[in-house]
Design a protein around this motif. Structure first.
Motif, mmCIF file in Angstrom:
data_model
loop_
_atom_site.group_PDB
_atom_site.id
_atom_site.type_symbol
_atom_site.label_atom_id
_atom_site.label_comp_id
_atom_site.label_asym_id
_atom_site.label_seq_id
_atom_site.Cartn_x
_atom_site.Cartn_y
_atom_site.Cartn_z
ATOM 1 N N UNK A 155 0.817 -1.185 0.039
ATOM 2 C CA UNK A 155 0.033 -0.120 -0.009
ATOM 3 C C UNK A 155 0.995 1.285 0.024
ATOM 4 N N UNK A 156 0.716 2.175 -1.020
ATOM 5 C CA UNK A 156 1.806 3.357 -1.021
ATOM 6 C C UNK A 156 1.639 4.030 0.301
ATOM 7 N N UNK A 157 2.787 4.553 0.808
ATOM 8 C CA UNK A 157 2.898 5.332 1.983
ATOM 9 C C UNK A 157 2.723 6.777 1.897
ATOM 10 N N UNK A 158 2.769 7.397 0.687
ATOM 11 C CA UNK A 158 2.415 8.775 0.550
ATOM 12 C C UNK A 158 1.349 8.899 -0.473
ATOM 13 N N UNK A 159 0.643 9.949 -0.365
ATOM 14 C CA UNK A 159 -0.529 10.447 -0.844
ATOM 15 C C UNK A 159 -1.747 9.464 -1.179
ATOM 16 N N UNK A 160 -2.606 9.973 -1.837
ATOM 17 C CA UNK A 160 -3.761 9.104 -2.078
ATOM 18 C C UNK A 160 -3.733 8.265 -3.211
ATOM 19 N N UNK A 161 -4.291 7.307 -3.457
ATOM 20 C CA UNK A 161 -4.498 6.271 -4.291
ATOM 21 C C UNK A 161 -5.723 5.444 -4.532
ATOM 22 N N UNK A 162 -5.858 4.641 -5.706
ATOM 23 C CA UNK A 162 -6.916 3.994 -5.936
ATOM 24 C C UNK A 162 -6.482 2.375 -5.599
ATOM 25 N N UNK A 163 -7.399 1.515 -4.740
ATOM 26 C CA UNK A 163 -7.371 0.298 -4.842
ATOM 27 C C UNK A 163 -8.238 -0.332 -6.163
ATOM 28 N N UNK A 164 -7.558 -0.858 -7.056
ATOM 29 C CA UNK A 164 -8.348 -1.284 -8.125
ATOM 30 C C UNK A 164 -8.235 -2.711 -8.321
ATOM 31 N N UNK A 165 -9.327 -3.233 -8.608
ATOM 32 C CA UNK A 165 -9.648 -4.755 -8.846
ATOM 33 C C UNK A 165 -10.138 -4.825 -10.525
ATOM 34 N N UNK A 166 -9.288 -5.698 -11.073
ATOM 35 C CA UNK A 166 -9.478 -6.019 -12.322
ATOM 36 C C UNK A 166 -9.653 -7.650 -12.711
ATOM 37 N N UNK A 167 -9.920 -8.113 -13.829
ATOM 38 C CA UNK A 167 -9.915 -9.521 -14.282
ATOM 39 C C UNK A 167 -10.019 -9.632 -15.531
ATOM 40 N N UNK A 168 -9.751 -11.040 -16.143
ATOM 41 C CA UNK A 168 -9.832 -11.220 -17.507
ATOM 42 C C UNK A 168 -11.390 -10.896 -18.191
ATOM 43 N N UNK A 169 -12.513 -11.048 -17.241
ATOM 44 C CA UNK A 169 -13.790 -10.921 -17.644
ATOM 45 C C UNK A 169 -14.084 -9.605 -17.968
ATOM 46 N N UNK A 170 -13.119 -8.320 -17.344
ATOM 47 C CA UNK A 170 -13.549 -7.144 -17.704
ATOM 48 C C UNK A 170 -14.040 -6.417 -16.275
ATOM 49 N N UNK A 171 -13.750 -6.899 -15.002
ATOM 50 C CA UNK A 171 -14.103 -6.328 -13.869
ATOM 51 C C UNK A 171 -13.042 -4.953 -13.924
ATOM 52 N N UNK A 172 -13.663 -3.973 -13.268
ATOM 53 C CA UNK A 172 -12.765 -2.819 -12.975
ATOM 54 C C UNK A 172 -13.702 -1.865 -11.982
ATOM 55 N N UNK A 173 -13.149 -2.217 -10.656
ATOM 56 C CA UNK A 173 -13.736 -1.801 -9.682
ATOM 57 C C UNK A 173 -12.613 -1.079 -8.583
ATOM 58 N N UNK A 174 -12.931 0.228 -8.405
ATOM 59 C CA UNK A 174 -11.938 1.215 -7.687
ATOM 60 C C UNK A 174 -12.601 1.769 -6.208
ATOM 61 N N UNK A 175 -11.440 1.745 -5.475
ATOM 62 C CA UNK A 175 -11.730 2.241 -4.207
ATOM 63 C C UNK A 175 -10.768 3.461 -3.885
ATOM 64 N N UNK A 176 -11.174 4.565 -3.430
ATOM 65 C CA UNK A 176 -10.177 5.633 -3.254
ATOM 66 C C UNK A 176 -9.683 5.766 -2.048
ATOM 67 N N UNK A 177 -8.591 5.832 -1.814
ATOM 68 C CA UNK A 177 -7.854 5.745 -0.347
ATOM 69 C C UNK A 177 -7.047 7.034 -0.003
#
Length: 385
Positions: A155-177
């Motif tokens: 997990x990045x120790x500086x600044x905000x970032x997105x936790x992003x989930x993808x997969x071969x079927x096309x999932x693309x889900x993001x949670x902003x931290x």
């Protein structure tokens, strides 16, 4: 060519009488360490009628050996969504709690008692004493802790970032931290790799399979009214309560943390649409961390193999489908776990999971610790299917 005893490409399994005793004592040592009951502890077991009574006796045995007292309280099922009023006094008196109840992690009373130092062990995955004879029971708990810490370090120790989930079927889900959310999430004892119930205020799982969630409401200090920016689509491969993975590519779409649509025409899609629309994400990527947990066993709450993910959804209303197919499920019919086994997860520019493989399994610190217990490749990467 038909299979024949003449053609053998793999070794014959080692005779059980040469392995079972040593394996069993490895598992017993893990059990004893996780159940870190102290002399004088007031132990309370929150149980249910379908729990193997030998599990209760095992906890009582450890407690008696250490000079602790035990009380056992039983509800009609594990599907307790809030601690009953008549249990409050007993719970407040306890110093160490072993629980099968669903509400253990979420009830504000439980949360506040842990903040005051009460120690908890959740035994969703230890409902039968025979589980002590499984590979995941004997896998070194300290090594699981190192794997978890290696994942946390991504997990990045500086600044905000997105936790992003993808997969071969096309999932693309993001949670902003934010960095505050990151600090809150990773400060929990589970994310610090603390696998035993030694520390005041701890909450650990036994069997030690279910690791911490990649995101949950710990990130906002369990403020369930807090708005966490998230959105996207998931194409789950499977879900608890379904006999096999989905053949159709089913889309589960989110607006914020709430499911807005389920797309698909199969019978499974129709069931999920009725069940999920209006439901709320409460666990964004519950991750497995025990390399010997079976990868394709998703009951009762998702696979616990490394890199396998479950997404916990609190439903808008109880599901009749769950009531029909899982009347004795360990979780209530207002909850559902969606499963992916091949996700890629990134935190900013760092990769936590690649195509279902938990990257921390190859960290130098993890490999070095694994070498104390055996062959690191076999221990960490020879998974149970």
């Amino acid at each position: 060519m038909n299979p024949s005893p003449t053609y053998v490409g793999l070794p014959i399994p080692v005779a059980a009488n040469l392995t079972d005793t040593k394996y069993f004592f490895q598992a017993l040592d893990n059990f004893s360490r996780v159940m870190a009951i102290r002399p004088g502890d007031r132990v309370l077991m929150l149980a249910d009628p379908l729990l193997d009574p030998r599990v209760i006796d095992a906890v009582i045995g450890v407690a008696k050996s250490r000079g602790a007292e035990v009380r056992v309280y039983m509800e009609p099922s594990t599907q307790v969504t809030a601690v009953p009023e008549e249990v409050h006094a007993m719970l407040k008196k306890a110093t160490f709690v072993v629980s099968t109840w669903f509400c253990s992690i979420l009830d504000p009373l439980c949360i506040n008692l842990r903040r005051a130092g009460q120690r908890w062990v959740k035994i969703t995955y230890f409902r039968n004493l025979d589980l002590l004879h499984t590979p995941q029971a004997r896998f070194p708990v300290d090594l699981i802790g190192e794997i978890i810490r290696g994942t946390a370090a991504r997990y990045p120790a500086e600044g905000g970032f997105d936790l992003r989930f993808t997969d071969p079927r096309g999932s693309d889900f993001r949670i902003s931290f934010t960095q505050e959310m990151r600090a809150n999430q990773l400060a929990t004892n589970r994310w610090r790799g603390q696998m035993t119930a030694e520390e005041d205020g701890c909450y650990v799982h036994y069997l030690p399979t279910h690791g911490p969630n990649l995101w949950d409401h710990n990130s906002v200090k369990n403020d369930f009214k807090a708005v966490v920016p998230m959105a996207g689509v998931l194409y789950p491969q499977w879900a608890v309560g379904f006999a096999k993975p989905f053949e159709e590519k089913i889309a589960v779409r989110f607006e914020g943390d709430t499911i807005s649509a389920v797309e698909g025409t199969s019978e499974e899609a129709v069931i999920l649409r009725e069940m999920l629309v209006g439901g709320r994400m409460i666990e964004g990527g519950g991750c497995g961390f025990n390399p010997k947990a079976p990868r394709h066993t998703v009951y009762p709450a998702g696979s616990n193999a490394p890199g396998a993910l479950h997404f916990g959804i609190d439903l808008a209303q109880p599901s009749d489908y769950i009531r029909r197919v899982m009347p004795d499920w360990e979780e209530p019919p207002v909850h559902m776990d969606l499963i992916t086994l091949d996700a890629t997860v990134t935190a900013g520019g760092n990769t936590l999971i690649k195509d279902g493989f938990l990257c921390a399994l190859r960290d130098p610190a993890v490999v070095a610790l694994a070498a104390r217990y055996g062959d690191p490749v076999e221990l960490l990467e020879a998974q149970v299917l």
